[in-house]
Design an enzyme around this catalytic site. Structure first.
Site, PDB file in Angstrom:
ATOM      1  N   HIS A   1       0.826  -1.215   0.000  1.00 52.98           N
ATOM      2  CA  HIS A   1       0.000   0.000   0.000  1.00 52.98           C
ATOM      3  C   HIS A   1       0.859   1.263   0.000  1.00 52.98           C
ATOM      4  O   HIS A   1       0.369   2.342   0.302  1.00 52.98           O
ATOM      5  CB  HIS A   1      -0.912   0.016   1.225  1.00 52.98           C
ATOM      6  CG  HIS A   1      -1.752  -1.205   1.366  1.00 52.98           C
ATOM      7  ND1 HIS A   1      -2.597  -1.634   0.379  1.00 52.98           N
ATOM      8  CD2 HIS A   1      -1.864  -2.102   2.389  1.00 52.98           C
ATOM      9  CE1 HIS A   1      -3.209  -2.747   0.778  1.00 52.98           C
ATOM     10  NE2 HIS A   1      -2.768  -3.045   1.981  1.00 52.98           N
ATOM     11  N   HIS A  33      -7.023  -4.580  -0.994  1.00 47.82           N
ATOM     12  CA  HIS A  33      -6.356  -5.861  -1.223  1.00 47.82           C
ATOM     13  C   HIS A  33      -6.996  -6.599  -2.391  1.00 47.82           C
ATOM     14  O   HIS A  33      -6.694  -7.772  -2.629  1.00 47.82           O
ATOM     15  CB  HIS A  33      -6.425  -6.756   0.017  1.00 47.82           C
ATOM     16  CG  HIS A  33      -5.956  -6.094   1.266  1.00 47.82           C
ATOM     17  ND1 HIS A  33      -6.806  -5.460   2.148  1.00 47.82           N
ATOM     18  CD2 HIS A  33      -4.705  -5.957   1.779  1.00 47.82           C
ATOM     19  CE1 HIS A  33      -6.107  -4.957   3.146  1.00 47.82           C
ATOM     20  NE2 HIS A  33      -4.835  -5.246   2.957  1.00 47.82           N
TER      21      HIS A  33
END
Length: 334
Positions: free
Chosen positions: A56, A215
């Protein structure tokens, strides 16, 4: 899969080593266990510690520095860090005024940060970020997911801690910011985890995933791609509906902070197009965007897509957003 890789098992270590060397004036990277800290630690302030699965970036290690985090604990790609990483980070920082954990609402992150909080000998507290308007529960969470609103929590609470705020006031501000934030994302493609070597999910070239998680978790619906303006309109409407559910009053000229966040594979020109469309739509609601970020801040590896985050501002949040910050990935006024 085409990626710049050597051995996929060493991906995280090599990436973090490069981060540390590129920003050695700001950061220290520690291994065994893995955590990242400021180059210089002030133990006489509330210490902010965050973390989560890698993939991320720049969240969270890219936001370590003056005015934001003191430490971050990166797990393997899309995998929660372990309690020993968190405890090692806190022990290294030696927080005389307490440690504040900023945790995105994913089951593994929550569980492991809770364990670290119970085991550390230092005073501590936790802010749980759950700003995703897309879905209530997912394969990764109980309750709403924590996404790009985390950046706003880390920046504003980081400012308060930098300026002498105590642990309770930092928690109170973080919880208020979280309550005033809402986000939603749209994916045009999947992402590919280096060790998996194949896309996380299948999506046709003419489809989008509306409400996708960072995700690659499913969103609200799979649908045909359409003009950006209509997609952005649905994103803004979903956020405004979420604000209503939080009993946040939106009046004429309510001031907003907006983040248009890329997931890693979207050109910046497309992100600015989304920002333009979002501003037009919000002006129709007589809502006023007075602060903004456009770029990659909470990514999903190489996913093509973007998210929009809105935060309903008050004077305290706006003032702490504006204070100087100096990190690897966010810098102004310093």
């Amino acid at each position: 899969m085409k990626k710049f890789l050597n051995n996929p098992k060493n991906f995280l270590k090599e990436s973090l080593s490069g981060l540390g060397k590129a920003h050695q004036n700001l950061l220290q990277v520690h291994f065994d266990p893995t955590f990242v800290t400021r180059k210089s630690i002030n133990s006489d302030k509330v210490i902010l510690v965050s973390g989560g699965g890698s993939g991320h970036e720049p969240l969270h290690a890219g936001f370590i520095g003056h005015g934001m985090l003191d430490a971050a604990c990166p797990g393997h790609v899309f995998t929660s860090p372990t309690p020993d990483q968190m405890m090692a980070a806190v022990d290294f920082c030696k927080p005389n005024k307490g440690a504040l954990f900023i945790v995105k609402n994913y089951s593994g992150d929550v569980m492991n940060f809770e364990m670290a909080a119970e085991m550390t000998s230092y005073e501590n507290a936790t802010i749980l970020v759950n700003d995703d308007a897309a879905v209530i529960d997912s394969s990764y969470t109980t309750g709403k997911r924590g996404v790009a609103g985390t950046v706003i929590v880390e920046k504003t609470v980081g400012s308060l801690a930098e300026n002498g705020g105590d642990l309770k006031s930092c928690v109170d501000l973080g919880n208020e910011v979280n309550q005033r934030c809402s986000s939603i994302g749209v994916a045009l493609s999947s992402c590919t985890i280096p060790e998996a070597g194949k896309p996380t999910f299948d999506i046709e070239d003419d489809q989008i995933e509306f409400g996708v998680g960072i995700h690659g978790e499913p969103g609200r619906r799979r649908e045909q791609i359409r003009p950006a303006q209509t997609i952005v309109k649905d994103m803004i409407e979903a956020i405004i509906e979420d604000f209503k559910g939080k009993n946040l009053a939106l009046s004429n000229n309510t001031e907003l902070l907006m983040i248009v966040n890329g997931f890693g594979g979207t050109p910046i020109s497309e992100l600015y197009l989304i920002y333009e469309n979002a501003c037009e739509i919000l002006s129709g609601y007589q809502l006023n965007v007075v602060r903004s970020l456009v770029g990659n801040y909470t990514t999903a590896l190489d996913m093509e897509g973007a998210s929009v985050t809105l935060c309903v501002l008050n004077d305290q949040i706006k003032n702490h957003w504006d204070t100087p910050v100096h990190t690897a990935s966010l810098r102004w006024g310093a």
